[in-house]
Design a protein around this motif. Structure first.
Motif, PDB file in Angstrom:
ATOM      1  N   GLY A  12      21.817 -28.443  37.828  1.00  0.00           N
ATOM      2  CA  GLY A  12      20.613 -29.268  37.705  1.00  0.00           C
ATOM      3  C   GLY A  12      20.456 -30.080  38.981  1.00  0.00           C
ATOM      4  O   GLY A  12      20.962 -29.700  40.044  1.00  0.00           O
ATOM      5  N   TYR A  13      19.774 -31.223  38.866  1.00  0.00           N
ATOM      6  CA  TYR A  13      19.526 -32.037  40.064  1.00  0.00           C
ATOM      7  C   TYR A  13      20.835 -32.466  40.725  1.00  0.00           C
ATOM      8  O   TYR A  13      20.980 -32.384  41.943  1.00  0.00           O
ATOM      9  CB  TYR A  13      18.708 -33.269  39.696  1.00  0.00           C
ATOM     10  N   GLY A  14      21.786 -32.924  39.905  1.00  0.00           N
ATOM     11  CA  GLY A  14      23.037 -33.435  40.478  1.00  0.00           C
ATOM     12  C   GLY A  14      23.908 -32.320  41.046  1.00  0.00           C
ATOM     13  O   GLY A  14      24.347 -32.387  42.200  1.00  0.00           O
ATOM     14  N   ASN A  37      26.846 -22.315  36.103  1.00  0.00           N
ATOM     15  CA  ASN A  37      25.660 -22.750  35.353  1.00  0.00           C
ATOM     16  C   ASN A  37      25.349 -21.724  34.269  1.00  0.00           C
ATOM     17  O   ASN A  37      25.559 -20.527  34.445  1.00  0.00           O
ATOM     18  CB  ASN A  37      24.457 -22.906  36.293  1.00  0.00           C
ATOM     19  N   LYS A  38      24.800 -22.252  33.174  1.00  0.00           N
ATOM     20  CA  LYS A  38      24.434 -21.432  32.014  1.00  0.00           C
ATOM     21  C   LYS A  38      23.478 -20.313  32.379  1.00  0.00           C
ATOM     22  O   LYS A  38      23.572 -19.201  31.887  1.00  0.00           O
ATOM     23  CB  LYS A  38      23.709 -22.362  31.045  1.00  0.00           C
ATOM     24  N   SER A  45      13.979 -30.298  35.370  1.00  0.00           N
ATOM     25  CA  SER A  45      13.948 -30.967  34.051  1.00  0.00           C
ATOM     26  C   SER A  45      12.752 -31.903  33.956  1.00  0.00           C
ATOM     27  O   SER A  45      12.180 -32.094  32.887  1.00  0.00           O
ATOM     28  CB  SER A  45      15.198 -31.807  33.832  1.00  0.00           C
ATOM     29  N   VAL A  81      30.023 -23.476  30.083  1.00  0.00           N
ATOM     30  CA  VAL A  81      31.261 -24.252  30.000  1.00  0.00           C
ATOM     31  C   VAL A  81      31.474 -24.629  28.540  1.00  0.00           C
ATOM     32  O   VAL A  81      30.549 -25.111  27.880  1.00  0.00           O
ATOM     33  CB  VAL A  81      31.154 -25.544  30.850  1.00  0.00           C
ATOM     34  N   GLY A 108      24.522 -32.728  32.831  1.00  0.00           N
ATOM     35  CA  GLY A 108      23.237 -33.249  32.359  1.00  0.00           C
ATOM     36  C   GLY A 108      23.250 -33.867  30.977  1.00  0.00           C
ATOM     37  O   GLY A 108      24.274 -34.352  30.477  1.00  0.00           O
ATOM     38  N   PHE A 166       9.710 -42.775  28.732  1.00  0.00           N
ATOM     39  CA  PHE A 166       9.185 -41.984  29.841  1.00  0.00           C
ATOM     40  C   PHE A 166       8.822 -40.544  29.418  1.00  0.00           C
ATOM     41  O   PHE A 166       7.684 -40.090  29.599  1.00  0.00           O
ATOM     42  CB  PHE A 166      10.276 -41.954  30.913  1.00  0.00           C
ATOM     43  N   ASN A 266      25.980 -34.832  28.148  1.00  0.00           N
ATOM     44  CA  ASN A 266      26.495 -33.589  27.573  1.00  0.00           C
ATOM     45  C   ASN A 266      27.774 -33.877  26.762  1.00  0.00           C
ATOM     46  O   ASN A 266      28.687 -34.559  27.254  1.00  0.00           O
ATOM     47  CB  ASN A 266      26.801 -32.619  28.729  1.00  0.00           C
ATOM     48  N   ASP A 300      23.324 -37.409  34.730  1.00  0.00           N
ATOM     49  CA  ASP A 300      23.257 -38.059  33.416  1.00  0.00           C
ATOM     50  C   ASP A 300      24.608 -38.187  32.721  1.00  0.00           C
ATOM     51  O   ASP A 300      24.723 -38.863  31.698  1.00  0.00           O
ATOM     52  CB  ASP A 300      22.283 -37.289  32.503  1.00  0.00           C
ATOM     53  N   THR A 316      18.179 -40.710  35.548  1.00  0.00           N
ATOM     54  CA  THR A 316      16.994 -40.133  36.200  1.00  0.00           C
ATOM     55  C   THR A 316      17.407 -39.086  37.231  1.00  0.00           C
ATOM     56  O   THR A 316      18.531 -39.100  37.746  1.00  0.00           O
ATOM     57  CB  THR A 316      16.154 -41.206  36.938  1.00  0.00           C
ATOM     58  N   ALA A 317      16.449 -38.231  37.540  1.00  0.00           N
ATOM     59  CA  ALA A 317      16.666 -37.209  38.567  1.00  0.00           C
ATOM     60  C   ALA A 317      16.867 -37.877  39.920  1.00  0.00           C
ATOM     61  O   ALA A 317      17.664 -37.425  40.747  1.00  0.00           O
ATOM     62  CB  ALA A 317      15.459 -36.280  38.598  1.00  0.00           C
ATOM     63  N   GLN A 318      16.113 -38.947  40.138  1.00  0.00           N
ATOM     64  CA  GLN A 318      16.211 -39.659  41.409  1.00  0.00           C
ATOM     65  C   GLN A 318      17.650 -40.119  41.666  1.00  0.00           C
ATOM     66  O   GLN A 318      18.205 -39.914  42.746  1.00  0.00           O
ATOM     67  CB  GLN A 318      15.259 -40.878  41.359  1.00  0.00           C
ATOM     68  N   LYS A 379       2.970 -38.723  42.178  1.00  0.00           N
ATOM     69  CA  LYS A 379       3.870 -37.983  41.292  1.00  0.00           C
ATOM     70  C   LYS A 379       4.134 -36.576  41.858  1.00  0.00           C
ATOM     71  O   LYS A 379       5.257 -36.077  41.839  1.00  0.00           O
ATOM     72  CB  LYS A 379       3.227 -37.881  39.893  1.00  0.00           C
TER      73      LYS A 379
END
Ligand code: FAD
Length: 405
Positions: A12-14, A37-38, A45, A81, A108, A166, A266, A300, A316-318, A379
């Motif tokens: 994901g993002y991280g 990854n799955k 996301s 995993v 995540g 959000f 998770n 996350d 957050t993704a940021q 955005k």
């Protein structure tokens, strides 16, 4: 000499940002990097609410992992995993296991349902491409079915969104755009359709500026969204929900409840022997787990305290992407034999919540408020920036959002 083994869980993002940054910092002989990854794709996301409402095709928000990793430096393993064993430096996958010298946990979020009866069984959640696609198809099926039954069933046309945070608000914005299109497509009077938001707090978007919150509510109400604020969801059934407000219970007939009122890390984190705080690893400033020096946790699954507010930073993704920068730097430093590790410091680049096509609210540059079209352009800039960071300008041109009118 044996190369150190670095295993990164989650693209994901991280996890994916960590991988692409790390592959630039390390030479082929420095480390053996494995990304697990799955799926063989990364999905945005932060765009899943659009897929769920049917305003953006799911392929627009995902891309192949092999297109952004350097396969000469990174082995990609498509697998799920099932357990993290930090005491044994091992990760268990559905189809095997991996051992490591350094681990990055970036698996995540998942929905938190707080034990509300029937929610797990009967509500939908927006957590992956597959879940979002199911919501879109479920709504379309119910609209299609409505005119094919002799006895009209209002529960097919009522859509309930649990949570005015959000994700819930961004999804409502897309639904408000999509429902009139669906009505046209399936010969349904728009007045028969209800889009209902149930929020336990007295206001939506906690933490947002009150003026922006008011703008968001007006925008959504003007497009037919009903708010039930200060209302607790007590039960979710296949064909309805029960809410309670001011001690009074109300039943709302619906086949479609989408739960967007909370996420947790998770579950694999809580089930591992990593020291955790309510399922998240409260990482050290260098993003390592306090209980295991060779394990980094980002996104996350990580918990970092914001000293200014005395609360944890929201997931957050940021933040996930900023953590990935630090994680990649620190991993490269350790792999190359040591040196000073960086500490994570959040650089707030602003927050913008979409309210549908051409409308949004947000705050940038610390305190500059944005409404409407300008916020919606911002955005898209933010969405495109995430693509740029991972896959460069080529990915932005392929997947980016440019429809600003
Ligand atoms: P993710 O990006 O979720 O990545 C986790 C990865 O791990 C996924 O690829 C997943 O498939 C994989 N994975 C999970 N379990 C396993 C397993 N067992 N085995 C193998 N792989 C696995 N944040 C913002 O900053 N701005 C926004 O505007 C915003 N909007 C959002 C809108 C929506 C609808 C949602 C749902 C979230 C939004 N967020 C937003 C939050 C943001 O998406 C998350 O904070 C972010 O995705 C966290 O990044 P991550 O790397 O921790 O996890």
């Amino acid at each position: 000499m044996n190369k150190p083994k670095v295993v990164i869980l989650g693209a994901g993002y991280g996890g994916l940002t960590t991988t692409v940054k790390l592959q630039k910092k390390l030479g082929v002989n420095d480390a053996h990097i494995t990304l697990v990854n799955k799926h063989d794709y990364h999905y945005e996301s932060t765009w899943l609410h659009e897929t769920a409402a049917g305003t953006l095709h799911h392929d627009r928000g995902r891309y192949a992992i092999k297109d952004v990793i350097n396969s000469g430096k990174v082995d990609f393993v498509q697998d799920t995993v099932t357990a993290i064993k930090p005491d044994e430096n091992k990760v268990i996958l559905e189809n095997g296991e991996l051992d490591y010298d350094y681990l990055v946990v970036a698996l995540g979020f998942e929905a938190a349902t707080f034990g509300i009866p029937g929610l797990i069984e009967n509500a939908f959640t927006i957590g992956s491409v597959n879940q979002s696609r199911l919501i879109r198809q479920h709504i379309e099926y119910n609209f299609a079915k409505y005119n094919n039954e002799s006895e009209k069933n209002e529960s097919r046309l009522n859509i309930v969104v649990g949570g005015g945070g959000f994700t819930g608000i961004e999804f409502l914005g897309e639904l408000a755009d999509r429902v009139p299109q669906l009505c046209k497509e399936y010969d349904i009077d728009r007045n028969l359709v209800r889009i209902i938001n149930v929020e336990a707090m007295p206001s939506i978007l906690p933490g947002f500026d009150p003026q922006l919150v008011e703008y968001a509510m007006n925008s959504l109400e003007s497009r037919g969204v009903e708010f039930k604020l200060g209302a607790m969801l007590k039960e979710c059934k296949p064909d309805g929900i029960v809410i309670e407000k001011d001690g009074e219970q109300e039943e709302i007939a619906t086949n479609t409840t989408v739960w967007a009122a909370g996420v947790r890390a998770n579950h694999l984190v809580e089930e591992s022997s990593l020291e955790h705080n309510r399922g998240k690893v409260e990482v050290k400033p260098d993003l390592r787990a306090p209980s295991h020096e060779n394990v980094f946790v980002v996104g996350d699954c990580a918990l970092i305290w914001n000293k200014e507010t005395d609360r944890p930073y929201p997931p957050t993704a940021q933040i996930a992407m900023q953590e990935a920068d630090v994680c990649a730097h620190n991993l490269a430093t350790l792999v190359k034999g040591g040196g000073d590790l960086e500490s994570f410091e959040f650089n707030n680049q602003g927050t913008v919540a979409s309210l549908g096509h051409g409308d949004a609210i947000g705050v940038i540059f610390g305190n500059k408020k944005l409404f409407g079209w300008s916020a919606s352009v911002m955005k898209k800039v933010i969405d495109n920036r995430a693509l740029l960071k991972v896959g460069g300008i080529g990915l932005v041109l392929k997947k980016g959002k440019f429809n600003i009118f």
